[in-house]
Design a protein around this motif. Structure first.
Motif, PDB file in Angstrom:
ATOM      1  N   ARG A 101       0.839  -1.183   0.000  1.00  0.00           N
ATOM      2  CA  ARG A 101       0.000   0.000   0.000  1.00  0.00           C
ATOM      3  C   ARG A 101       0.882   1.243   0.000  1.00  0.00           C
ATOM      4  O   ARG A 101       1.977   1.249   0.540  1.00  0.00           O
ATOM      5  N   VAL A 102       0.334   2.261  -0.611  1.00  0.00           N
ATOM      6  CA  VAL A 102       1.040   3.539  -0.657  1.00  0.00           C
ATOM      7  C   VAL A 102       0.253   4.538   0.178  1.00  0.00           C
ATOM      8  O   VAL A 102      -0.965   4.673   0.032  1.00  0.00           O
ATOM      9  N   ASP A 103       0.938   5.211   1.066  1.00  0.00           N
ATOM     10  CA  ASP A 103       0.340   6.299   1.842  1.00  0.00           C
ATOM     11  C   ASP A 103       0.476   7.595   1.056  1.00  0.00           C
ATOM     12  O   ASP A 103       1.545   7.891   0.509  1.00  0.00           O
ATOM     13  N   TRP A 104      -0.601   8.362   1.030  1.00  0.00           N
ATOM     14  CA  TRP A 104      -0.611   9.629   0.312  1.00  0.00           C
ATOM     15  C   TRP A 104      -1.042  10.748   1.257  1.00  0.00           C
ATOM     16  O   TRP A 104      -2.081  10.645   1.898  1.00  0.00           O
ATOM     17  N   GLN A 105      -0.219  11.766   1.328  1.00  0.00           N
ATOM     18  CA  GLN A 105      -0.596  12.995   2.023  1.00  0.00           C
ATOM     19  C   GLN A 105      -0.309  14.160   1.078  1.00  0.00           C
ATOM     20  O   GLN A 105       0.752  14.208   0.438  1.00  0.00           O
ATOM     21  N   GLY A 106      -1.253  15.063   0.977  1.00  0.00           N
ATOM     22  CA  GLY A 106      -1.016  16.159   0.067  1.00  0.00           C
ATOM     23  C   GLY A 106      -2.037  17.263   0.151  1.00  0.00           C
ATOM     24  O   GLY A 106      -3.048  17.149   0.858  1.00  0.00           O
ATOM     25  N   ASP A 112       0.935  19.559  -4.000  1.00  0.00           N
ATOM     26  CA  ASP A 112       2.059  19.251  -3.108  1.00  0.00           C
ATOM     27  C   ASP A 112       1.742  17.890  -2.493  1.00  0.00           C
ATOM     28  O   ASP A 112       0.959  17.782  -1.554  1.00  0.00           O
ATOM     29  N   VAL A 113       2.317  16.835  -3.041  1.00  0.00           N
ATOM     30  CA  VAL A 113       1.923  15.466  -2.700  1.00  0.00           C
ATOM     31  C   VAL A 113       3.155  14.642  -2.340  1.00  0.00           C
ATOM     32  O   VAL A 113       4.123  14.579  -3.128  1.00  0.00           O
ATOM     33  N   SER A 148      -6.861  19.384   1.327  1.00  0.00           N
ATOM     34  CA  SER A 148      -5.807  18.492   1.817  1.00  0.00           C
ATOM     35  C   SER A 148      -6.398  17.106   2.053  1.00  0.00           C
ATOM     36  O   SER A 148      -7.579  16.968   2.385  1.00  0.00           O
ATOM     37  N   PHE A 149      -5.560  16.083   1.902  1.00  0.00           N
ATOM     38  CA  PHE A 149      -6.062  14.720   2.014  1.00  0.00           C
ATOM     39  C   PHE A 149      -5.016  13.795   2.614  1.00  0.00           C
ATOM     40  O   PHE A 149      -3.813  14.070   2.597  1.00  0.00           O
ATOM     41  N   ASP A 150      -5.499  12.694   3.175  1.00  0.00           N
ATOM     42  CA  ASP A 150      -4.672  11.627   3.734  1.00  0.00           C
ATOM     43  C   ASP A 150      -5.316  10.327   3.263  1.00  0.00           C
ATOM     44  O   ASP A 150      -6.423   9.996   3.680  1.00  0.00           O
ATOM     45  N   ALA A 151      -4.651   9.614   2.380  1.00  0.00           N
ATOM     46  CA  ALA A 151      -5.294   8.478   1.727  1.00  0.00           C
ATOM     47  C   ALA A 151      -4.308   7.333   1.533  1.00  0.00           C
ATOM     48  O   ALA A 151      -3.107   7.476   1.747  1.00  0.00           O
ATOM     49  N   LYS A 152      -4.859   6.194   1.122  1.00  0.00           N
ATOM     50  CA  LYS A 152      -4.052   5.014   0.818  1.00  0.00           C
ATOM     51  C   LYS A 152      -4.517   4.437  -0.508  1.00  0.00           C
ATOM     52  O   LYS A 152      -5.684   4.563  -0.887  1.00  0.00           O
TER      53      LYS A 152
END
Length: 505
Positions: free
Chosen positions: A335-340, A425-426, A391-395
């Motif tokens: 899994r990839v964590d994404w914050q941006g 900005d990710v 802004s988001f915090d996702a997988k």
């Protein structure tokens, strides 16, 4: 209003399912599997022993009074009038009658005795004013859990049928989505078209039927209602009145009326016999066409062409842009964590719509030795929005097949000059494109080189591409005609309105 998790059988915790639903749905349930009265008819086939056992294990677990109470109480905690409404539910399988979901208006739903058939539930057990029964997976073969229209009873307790989910589409013999689950191919006898041909009146909805703890996942199926307010009573009134429609996951907006009547309603011709039909659609992406169907035949189809014409030095343009992220084949199981944060250099964000989804599971997953694969769901969130940023915090996980995406996305409805830039900005990297560049076409990039995770700004779509409106006049063809809308976006997201029935005077 129909989805699953590890609450009974499936994957992903009940708690994550609730949290995922709360991120993007106005009203929802999380559905436990409750009973299968004629499951014994499958006995004697060794290949089905595993299927029988995981169902029975799930049913026994749900019968624990403390377990059922925990289900009800946690669902109540997510009910916030004016923000989101939750409804308790359970599913009943049947080889003979097909599969059904029971949903209750009342929050303290009692679980009926095990072995109760759906006929007994409808006719003897359930409160008809405070429960609905929704047939789903209707396109499978009759007597093998496909829908049996001989069983259908028209009225507010069965106001609609589910024609789309992760199982595929059940509109008719052909359609945009096949049915490729192990439960078999599509059969016309249980389809929506077969029911309408028999003169039945019912609404049309979709639901995810995902078994991955992610209700209403993008592309998995959702239902929409035309309700006055986001309250339990108004949602319930709209449901029982068939003011509902189906989408594959995109929040496509439909305004469809015949002589002022809304979808799901039955009206009589006025004295002139003229039928004034109004259609207005707002897509979430480029609309391919809007189709008005009468008695199963296309009455009118409005195609939408795309021309990226704009004045580069002109004023603000309203456009919709889908920011998509995922992929990653280098570590296919990771899994990839994404914050941006995505922001606008000028202009404003009119609306932000999360388009998150879970894994593409429709049953418990097994390895080659037949053992269930342990798997836990994830929660993706929009963490903050302003007039100019989100802004988001996702997988995300890698796509299991080229035509089976599990990418995540966020839909942006913007108003900004074509020269203004959208800045992403990710995960520590920054990149930007002007609206004008995105109106010309999509832009993508790998985050760590080829075959790693990647992002894409889908092509921006101006209002001329996502707004469709037209009016026409029609006249009777039979004693009672039905009309409904079918909408296709170029990204293969669809919507279907419930029918409107018009009788001659």
């Amino acid at each position: 209003m129909h989805n699953h998790s590890a609450l009974t059988y499936g994957h992903g915790s009940y708690e994550n399912a609730l949290e995922n639903a709360a991120q993007s749905l106005d009203f929802f349930t999380v559905t436990p599997h409750a009973m299968w009265p004629d499951i014994d008819n499958l006995q004697g086939n060794p290949e089905l022993e595993w299927v029988i056992e995981y169902h029975r294990t799930a049913f026994r677990r749900l019968r624990d009074p403390a377990y059922w109470t925990n289900y009800i109480e946690k669902l109540k905690q997510y009910n916030i009038p004016g923000e989101r409404i939750t409804f308790p539910s359970f599913e009943v399988h049947s080889l003979r009658y097909g599969d059904h979901v029971v949903v209750s208006r009342l929050q303290d739903l009692e679980l009926p005795p095990a072995g109760t058939t759906i006929v007994e539930l409808r006719d003897q057990v359930l409160d008809p004013d405070n429960t609905i029964i929704t047939p789903h997976g209707i396109g499978y073969q009759s007597d093998y859990r496909g829908y049996n229209w001989d069983f259908f009873t028209e009225g507010p307790q069965t106001p609609f049928v589910e024609i789309f989910s992760r199982h595929g589409g059940s509109e008719g013999s052909i359609g945009p989505f096949g049915m490729y689950h192990d439960m078999g191919p599509r059969d016309f006898g249980g389809s929506m078209e077969a029911g309408l041909r028999r003169g039945f009146r019912f609404g049309i909805v979709a639901s995810s039927d995902s078994h991955a703890g992610h209700p209403g996942g993008f592309g998995d199926g959702r239902m929409a209602v035309l309700a006055l307010t986001l309250t339990r009573d108004d949602i319930w009134e709209a449901i029982r009145s068939r003011r509902v429609y189906a989408t594959t996951g995109a929040n496509i907006l439909l305004d469809f009326r015949v002589n002022g009547a809304h979808m799901g309603e039955i009206v009589v011709d006025n004295e002139s016999g003229e039928r004034s039909i109004h259609v207005a659609v707002e897509g979430m992406n480029q609309i391919d066409y809007v189709e008005l169907v009468k008695n199963g035949e296309t009455l009118q189809r409005e195609h939408v062409s795309y021309t990226p014409e704009y004045d580069a030095s002109g004023g603000p343009i309203r456009a919709k842009i889908r920011f998509e992220f995922g992929w990653n084949q280098v570590a296919s199981t990771a899994r990839v964590d994404w914050q941006g944060t995505i922001s606008l250099s000028e202009g404003r964000l009119l609306k932000v719509t999360p388009q998150f989804r879970g894994a593409p599971f429709t049953s418990p997953q097994r390895d080659l030795e037949g053992n269930e694969i342990p798997w836990e769901s994830w929660v993706s969130r929009i963490t903050n929005t302003t007039d100019t940023s989100v802004s988001f915090d996702a997988k995300s996980e890698s796509n299991p097949a080229p035509m089976q995406p599990v990418t995540q996305s966020i839909a942006l409805d913007v108003e900004m000059p074509p020269g203004a830039r959208i800045v992403a900005d990710v995960n520590g990297q920054e990149f930007s494109y002007s609206l004008g560049e995105l109106l010309e076409g999509s832009r993508s990039r790998f985050m760590r080189g080829w075959l790693t995770e990647a992002v894409s700004f889908n092509r921006a779509v101006p209002e001329s591409g996502f707004l469709v409106e037209f009016d026409l006049v029609d006249f009777a063809s039979t004693d009672e005609d039905y009309y409904f809308l079918r909408v296709r976006q170029t990204d293969h997201q669809w919507a279907w309105s419930s029918p409107i029935w018009v009788s001659v005077r």
